[in-house]
Design an enzyme around this catalytic site. Structure first.
Site, PDB file in Angstrom:
ATOM      1  N   CYS A 160     -16.592  32.350   8.502  1.00 58.42           N
ATOM      2  CA  CYS A 160     -15.668  32.126   9.620  1.00 58.42           C
ATOM      3  C   CYS A 160     -14.840  30.848   9.484  1.00 58.42           C
ATOM      4  O   CYS A 160     -13.917  30.628  10.268  1.00 58.42           O
ATOM      5  CB  CYS A 160     -16.430  32.117  10.933  1.00 58.42           C
ATOM      6  N   HIS A 293     -14.375  26.333  18.245  1.00 50.36           N
ATOM      7  CA  HIS A 293     -14.779  27.539  17.511  1.00 50.36           C
ATOM      8  C   HIS A 293     -15.251  28.569  18.536  1.00 50.36           C
ATOM      9  O   HIS A 293     -14.877  29.721  18.444  1.00 50.36           O
ATOM     10  CB  HIS A 293     -15.866  27.188  16.504  1.00 50.36           C
ATOM     11  N   HIS A 328     -13.404  37.483  17.784  1.00 56.57           N
ATOM     12  CA  HIS A 328     -13.683  36.627  16.621  1.00 56.57           C
ATOM     13  C   HIS A 328     -13.136  37.333  15.380  1.00 56.57           C
ATOM     14  O   HIS A 328     -13.710  38.333  14.928  1.00 56.57           O
ATOM     15  CB  HIS A 328     -15.190  36.395  16.500  1.00 56.57           C
TER      16      HIS A 328
END
Length: 399
Positions: A160, A293, A328
């Site tokens: 990520c 995040h 995400h």
């Protein structure tokens, strides 16, 4: 080595819009891109909402002029990268050393899954063309060739944090004088492999996700692509570019704690943020906004929240997680949120959490819940933390 790095252009496609204009309109209307699955073929279709790009492969093919049978990763990557670089596709471009750095966590997995449906029934069947673009680097090579970029081409895959690291590498190459212009970002398309993998970790929310909220129950997976055009001072002057902002700080660290979890105290995120602040020579009080995040998992939001407290307590800047709108997007998320950071500075914006109600116990951070305009935003911190403990923080500043 003390060279400036300008962000001269940007391109984006995600669940909340096919370009910057549509994306900002979704924020303005407070419309999340999370909904029932439309394009991904999965047995979990009615179980997990997803943040899909609202176009089929056929529509993406028609829009890009590419073959719709290419992987969705290639289609999304080319669409966003072309958006970013189009204003600069002139003869001036030929005078400079140009790089293309793209990131992905699963590459062309979407097509590979179709190949194995047939192959597993009979290993004499299955179309090998479906696996040609499986490798994470294949989309990079394809898009770089289509854009005519060949001075430096590479792919980063660090889960990520992938595309944040792509932007960081681009900054280092410009700062060291090895390249003048870099198109940097990332892409990921939704796949069954991704959804089933995160489901096995029991961190996928069955409802709209609630990052940074006490009641959060996991993340919503999304897909998309985003790229920045980073330029040296010399290149920006040649294009008479009006930069969106500058990249003034970056730092990558490793939490060294767990394959899929951050340490309880958020040591990696803490070190990444402190390193980026040190590079940018900024005080914590000078950060206007943090794009967290903020995945919506118990572990990430606790660890990141504690790290933010260690860095900023007692005076916190405005902060939020935009994953509550985009889902995400994994390898693309660092670049998607870097585009948001650049827009926050250039247009004076702060982005909201979509779905926040209750502050996390024992933490003092509270995300913004409304889209705010006409603000003085001078410096934005953007966090991207990945599996394997890979933690990256970027700082963008007013040019």
């Amino acid at each position: 080595m003390n060279k400036r790095i300008y962000v001269a252009g940007a391109g984006i496609i995600s669940a909340i819009g096919n370009d910057i204009e549509q994306t900002l309109l979704s924020f303005e209307k407070h419309q999340s891109g999370v909904s029932s699955a439309m394009h991904l073929t999965t047995r979990h279709k009615s179980e997990f909402p997803l943040a899909e790009v609202k176009m089929s492969n056929q529509e993406l093919g028609e829009l890009t002029g590419l073959n719709e049978n290419l992987s969705r990763t290639v289609l999304l990557s080319y669409y966003a990268a072309k958006q970013a670089v189009s204003p600069f596709l002139t003869d001036v471009l030929k005078k400079f050393k140009i790089g293309f750095i793209s990131a992905s966590s699963v590459g062309g997995m979407d097509k590979t899954e179709f190949f194995f449906q047939d192959f597993l029934k009979d290993n004499n069947t299955g179309n090998l063309r479906d696996v040609m673009l499986h490798d994470c680097g294949k989309h990079t090579d394809f898009v770089a060739e289509k854009l005519g970029i060949n001075d430096f081409v590479t792919t980063i895959s660090t889960a990520c944090s992938s595309s944040a690291n792509a932007i960081m590498l681009a900054g280092r190459l410009i700062k060291s004088g090895q390249l003048d212009i870099v198109v940097a970002g990332g892409v990921d398309a939704l796949t069954r492999f991704t959804l089933n993998g995160f489901n096995s970790l029991m961190i996928v929310d069955r409802e709209q996700c609630r990052p940074l909220d006490q009641t959060r129950a996991g993340l919503n997976l999304g897909e998309g692509a985003a790229y920045l055009v980073l330029m040296s001072e010399k290149a920006a002057e040649a294009f008479s570019a009006s930069p969106l902002c500058e990249l003034t700080g970056y730092c990558n660290t490793n939490d060294s704690f767990h394959q899929t979890a951050l340490s309880d105290e958020g040591n990696g995120p803490y070190l990444a943020m402190m390193g980026a602040l040190k590079m940018s020579n900024l005080k914590t009080s000078e950060i206007s906004y943090i794009n967290m995040h903020g995945t919506g998992t118990q572990n990430n939001d606790n660890a990141e929240g504690k790290a933010v407290e260690r860095v900023f307590h007692p005076d916190y800047p405005k902060l939020s997680s935009t994953k509550s709108f985009t889902g995400h997007t994994l390898g693309a998320s660092g670049a998607v949120e870097a585009v948001f950071a650049a827009l926050a500075i250039s247009k004076g914006l702060v982005f909201p959490n979509f779905n926040f109600k209750e502050t996390i116990q024992d933490l003092h951070i509270k995300p913004e819940t409304s889209f705010q305009k006409n603000l003085e935003i001078n410096h934005v911190l953007s966090n991207s933390f990945g599996f394997g403990g890979n933690c990256t923080s970027l700082i963008f500043s007013k040019a």
